[in-house]
Design an enzyme around this catalytic site. Structure first.
Site, short mmCIF file in Angstrom:
data_model
loop_
_atom_site.label_atom_id
_atom_site.label_comp_id
_atom_site.label_asym_id
_atom_site.label_seq_id
_atom_site.Cartn_x
_atom_site.Cartn_y
_atom_site.Cartn_z
N GLU A 24 0.84 -1.20 0.00
CA GLU A 24 0.00 0.00 0.00
C GLU A 24 0.87 1.25 0.00
OE1 GLU A 24 -3.27 0.06 -0.30
OE2 GLU A 24 -3.46 -2.12 -0.25
N GLU A 60 -5.58 4.26 7.87
CA GLU A 60 -5.11 3.72 6.58
C GLU A 60 -5.08 2.20 6.59
OE1 GLU A 60 -4.37 3.32 2.79
OE2 GLU A 60 -4.84 5.24 3.71
N GLU A 62 -10.62 -2.35 1.61
CA GLU A 62 -10.39 -2.51 0.16
C GLU A 62 -10.02 -3.94 -0.18
OE1 GLU A 62 -7.54 0.39 -1.09
OE2 GLU A 62 -8.96 2.05 -0.90
#
Length: 126
Positions: free
Chosen positions: A35, A76, A83
């Site tokens: 990420e 995050e 996701e």
């Protein structure tokens, strides 16, 4: 054991804590490797947290400066987890998938806004 029970849920004590720490470190590694947004926030944290530690402000102000940066890392991680789960279910475009991902992104945007507000207020003496 019932068929729906998780065989890993029976572990207790120090062994459970040790395994949980390992899973957490695995999660941090996966997030850092996969990420870009998490990597950027880690580097931002590596700059901002030491600065917060040396600023001539109260201990409470230092705690707030550090906490909002760490909170953004947490958000995050959760956004990336959402996701990943959505993508695991299906890569097909779906309004609910989009809504989930957009809400995770909005949460991260708010946490970044919080960093700006807290740092701005502390540095400007407000």
């Amino acid at each position: 054991m019932e068929p729906t029970e998780n065989p890993y849920k029976g572990i207790t004590g120090a062994r459970r804590i040790w395994r949980a720490c390992g899973y957490s470190l695995d999660g941090l590694k996966v997030a850092y490797r996969g990420e870009a947004a998490f990597r950027q926030l880690v580097w931002l944290a590596l700059v901002l947290i030491p600065i917060a530690c040396v600023l001539p402000v109260s201990a409470v102000a230092k705690a707030l400066l550090i906490a909002c940066v760490v909170l953004s890392l947490v958000v995050e991680l959760l956004n990336s987890a959402i996701e990943a789960a959505i993508d695991r279910i299906s890569l097909e475009r779906h309004p609910l998938s989009k809504a989930s991902k957009d809400m995770g992104s909005a949460a991260q945007m708010l946490s970044l806004f919080l960093i700006a507000v807290v740092w701005g207020l502390v540095l400007l003496g407000g």
